[in-house]
Motif scaffolding. Structure first.
Motif, PDB file in Angstrom:
ATOM      1  N   ARG A  11      24.472  21.865  -6.957  1.00  0.00           N
ATOM      2  CA  ARG A  11      24.030  21.797  -5.565  1.00  0.00           C
ATOM      3  C   ARG A  11      25.219  21.821  -4.596  1.00  0.00           C
ATOM      4  O   ARG A  11      25.149  22.450  -3.537  1.00  0.00           O
ATOM      5  CB  ARG A  11      23.171  20.545  -5.338  1.00  0.00           C
ATOM      6  CG  ARG A  11      22.600  20.417  -3.892  1.00  0.00           C
ATOM      7  CD  ARG A  11      22.070  21.737  -3.332  1.00  0.00           C
ATOM      8  NE  ARG A  11      20.973  22.302  -4.055  1.00  0.00           N
ATOM      9  CZ  ARG A  11      19.711  22.269  -3.660  1.00  0.00           C
ATOM     10  NH1 ARG A  11      19.385  21.674  -2.530  1.00  0.00           N
ATOM     11  NH2 ARG A  11      18.774  22.861  -4.372  1.00  0.00           N
ATOM     12  N   GLN A  12      26.299  21.180  -4.957  1.00  0.00           N
ATOM     13  CA  GLN A  12      27.486  21.222  -4.104  1.00  0.00           C
ATOM     14  C   GLN A  12      28.006  22.643  -3.961  1.00  0.00           C
ATOM     15  O   GLN A  12      28.389  23.078  -2.865  1.00  0.00           O
ATOM     16  CB  GLN A  12      28.587  20.323  -4.681  1.00  0.00           C
ATOM     17  CG  GLN A  12      29.836  20.261  -3.816  1.00  0.00           C
ATOM     18  CD  GLN A  12      30.921  19.371  -4.399  1.00  0.00           C
ATOM     19  OE1 GLN A  12      30.713  18.690  -5.400  1.00  0.00           O
ATOM     20  NE2 GLN A  12      32.086  19.368  -3.782  1.00  0.00           N
ATOM     21  N   VAL A  13      27.999  23.393  -5.057  1.00  0.00           N
ATOM     22  CA  VAL A  13      28.499  24.768  -5.018  1.00  0.00           C
ATOM     23  C   VAL A  13      27.519  25.677  -4.263  1.00  0.00           C
ATOM     24  O   VAL A  13      27.939  26.591  -3.545  1.00  0.00           O
ATOM     25  CB  VAL A  13      28.760  25.288  -6.443  1.00  0.00           C
ATOM     26  CG1 VAL A  13      29.070  26.780  -6.433  1.00  0.00           C
ATOM     27  CG2 VAL A  13      29.914  24.522  -7.072  1.00  0.00           C
ATOM     28  N   GLU A  14      26.227  25.439  -4.397  1.00  0.00           N
ATOM     29  CA  GLU A  14      25.256  26.215  -3.631  1.00  0.00           C
ATOM     30  C   GLU A  14      25.418  25.957  -2.134  1.00  0.00           C
ATOM     31  O   GLU A  14      25.312  26.881  -1.313  1.00  0.00           O
ATOM     32  CB  GLU A  14      23.837  25.880  -4.093  1.00  0.00           C
ATOM     33  CG  GLU A  14      23.521  26.445  -5.471  1.00  0.00           C
ATOM     34  CD  GLU A  14      22.269  25.859  -6.092  1.00  0.00           C
ATOM     35  OE1 GLU A  14      21.572  25.082  -5.406  1.00  0.00           O
ATOM     36  OE2 GLU A  14      21.977  26.167  -7.266  1.00  0.00           O
ATOM     37  N   THR A  15      25.695  24.705  -1.763  1.00  0.00           N
ATOM     38  CA  THR A  15      25.953  24.375  -0.361  1.00  0.00           C
ATOM     39  C   THR A  15      27.232  25.057   0.119  1.00  0.00           C
ATOM     40  O   THR A  15      27.287  25.603   1.238  1.00  0.00           O
ATOM     41  CB  THR A  15      26.061  22.849  -0.189  1.00  0.00           C
ATOM     42  OG1 THR A  15      24.835  22.242  -0.601  1.00  0.00           O
ATOM     43  CG2 THR A  15      26.347  22.479   1.253  1.00  0.00           C
ATOM     44  N   LEU A  16      28.264  25.027  -0.716  1.00  0.00           N
ATOM     45  CA  LEU A  16      29.522  25.720  -0.401  1.00  0.00           C
ATOM     46  C   LEU A  16      29.264  27.206  -0.154  1.00  0.00           C
ATOM     47  O   LEU A  16      29.753  27.788   0.828  1.00  0.00           O
ATOM     48  CB  LEU A  16      30.494  25.537  -1.567  1.00  0.00           C
ATOM     49  CG  LEU A  16      31.885  26.169  -1.546  1.00  0.00           C
ATOM     50  CD1 LEU A  16      32.755  25.491  -2.603  1.00  0.00           C
ATOM     51  CD2 LEU A  16      31.889  27.661  -1.818  1.00  0.00           C
ATOM     52  N   PHE A 189      17.921  22.637   2.147  1.00  0.00           N
ATOM     53  CA  PHE A 189      19.261  22.382   2.691  1.00  0.00           C
ATOM     54  C   PHE A 189      19.158  21.940   4.148  1.00  0.00           C
ATOM     55  O   PHE A 189      18.135  22.164   4.801  1.00  0.00           O
ATOM     56  CB  PHE A 189      20.112  23.655   2.605  1.00  0.00           C
ATOM     57  CG  PHE A 189      20.399  24.121   1.204  1.00  0.00           C
ATOM     58  CD1 PHE A 189      21.592  23.809   0.583  1.00  0.00           C
ATOM     59  CD2 PHE A 189      19.460  24.874   0.500  1.00  0.00           C
ATOM     60  CE1 PHE A 189      21.862  24.231  -0.713  1.00  0.00           C
ATOM     61  CE2 PHE A 189      19.714  25.304  -0.792  1.00  0.00           C
ATOM     62  CZ  PHE A 189      20.906  24.976  -1.398  1.00  0.00           C
ATOM     63  N   PRO A 190      20.219  21.323   4.679  1.00  0.00           N
ATOM     64  CA  PRO A 190      20.199  20.937   6.097  1.00  0.00           C
ATOM     65  C   PRO A 190      19.985  22.150   6.992  1.00  0.00           C
ATOM     66  O   PRO A 190      20.492  23.239   6.708  1.00  0.00           O
ATOM     67  CB  PRO A 190      21.600  20.331   6.316  1.00  0.00           C
ATOM     68  CG  PRO A 190      22.024  19.874   4.958  1.00  0.00           C
ATOM     69  CD  PRO A 190      21.448  20.871   3.998  1.00  0.00           C
ATOM     70  N   PRO A 191      19.235  22.013   8.071  1.00  0.00           N
ATOM     71  CA  PRO A 191      18.967  23.152   8.965  1.00  0.00           C
ATOM     72  C   PRO A 191      20.257  23.736   9.540  1.00  0.00           C
ATOM     73  O   PRO A 191      21.195  23.004   9.875  1.00  0.00           O
ATOM     74  CB  PRO A 191      18.101  22.541  10.071  1.00  0.00           C
ATOM     75  CG  PRO A 191      17.514  21.302   9.462  1.00  0.00           C
ATOM     76  CD  PRO A 191      18.556  20.776   8.512  1.00  0.00           C
ATOM     77  N   LYS A 192      20.294  25.068   9.634  1.00  0.00           N
ATOM     78  CA  LYS A 192      21.398  25.771  10.270  1.00  0.00           C
ATOM     79  C   LYS A 192      20.795  26.892  11.118  1.00  0.00           C
ATOM     80  O   LYS A 192      19.790  27.491  10.735  1.00  0.00           O
ATOM     81  CB  LYS A 192      22.361  26.372   9.234  1.00  0.00           C
ATOM     82  CG  LYS A 192      23.205  25.345   8.512  1.00  0.00           C
ATOM     83  CD  LYS A 192      24.109  25.979   7.463  1.00  0.00           C
ATOM     84  CE  LYS A 192      25.206  26.839   8.050  1.00  0.00           C
ATOM     85  NZ  LYS A 192      26.223  26.012   8.748  1.00  0.00           N
TER      86      LYS A 192
END
Length: 207
Positions: A11-16, A189-192
């Motif tokens: 999940r960290q890498v997907e967020t990255l 994921f957090p909204p963007k």
């Protein structure tokens, strides 16, 4: 430090990856979903799935897969490719992506792969030894054969074996994702905010 990605990193890498590609080639991005699906696909190459750590965090990542080459003689052969390659925006411009590419290309050669294909900028990837795939009789199936496509490139490790590998190349199916699937995945994921920017390859369709 460069090391293999672990399941706890996913999940960290997907967020990255989402941060690295957001609004770059299109409003929003699809690369984080491509990566998510790639890990469970048969074409995934886990031995070449690496992260780069610095300042106590994962700052960059690279993944490899195997596409399919329909040979001119009627057979088929697997072709190694990489991507997505992701670097956190705050760490871009420091050579981390290039370091991951060079390190994993060397590992791919050691593993016995004859070559790696990539779709990208000739100006950037030529520094790693990539050249037009058409020089070796390899063409992208998404384009008419013989079409000038300098963005479809190959780095050859074994010129002798490459002589028998001529034909039409197709990316793995997991690299194609729908807008609906991206929207659904993105809700985790957090909204963007999505933005239309000059130079993007894909723009939202009207009406």
């Amino acid at each position: 430090m460069i090391r293999l990605e672990q399941e706890k990193d996913w999940r960290q890498v997907e967020t990255l990856t989402r941060e690295a590609f957001w609004n770059v080639y299109r409003p929003g991005c699809v690369e984080h979903l491509v990566l998510h699906r790639l890990r469970s696909a048969s074409c995934f190459v886990p031995e070449l799935d690496y992260v780069l750590e610095t300042d106590g965090k994962i700052a960059a990542h690279i993944a490899y897969a195997k596409g399919m080459l329909a040979l001119d003689d009627g057979g088929q052969a697997e072709m190694l490719l990489f991507g997505p390659v992701s670097v956190l925006p705050d760490y871009q411009g420091r050579g981390y992506g290039a370091k991951l590419i060079r390190d994993t290309l060397a590992r791919a050669a050691e593993m016995g792969f004859p070559a790696v294909v990539i779709t990208g900028s000739p100006e950037y990837y030529s520094r790693f030894g990539f050249e037009s795939a058409s020089n070796y009789g390899i063409f992208h199936a998404g384009l008419e054969r013989g079409t000038d496509a300098p963005f479809f490139m190959v780095k050859v490790f074994d010129p002798v074996r490459m002589k028998a590998l001529r034909g039409m190349y197709t990316d793995p199916a997991c690299y194609e994702v729908s807008e609906e699937d991206v929207e659904a995945f993105d809700r985790a994921f957090p909204p963007k905010e999505k933005e239309v920017r000059p130079g993007q390859l894909a723009q939202p369709q009207e009406g």
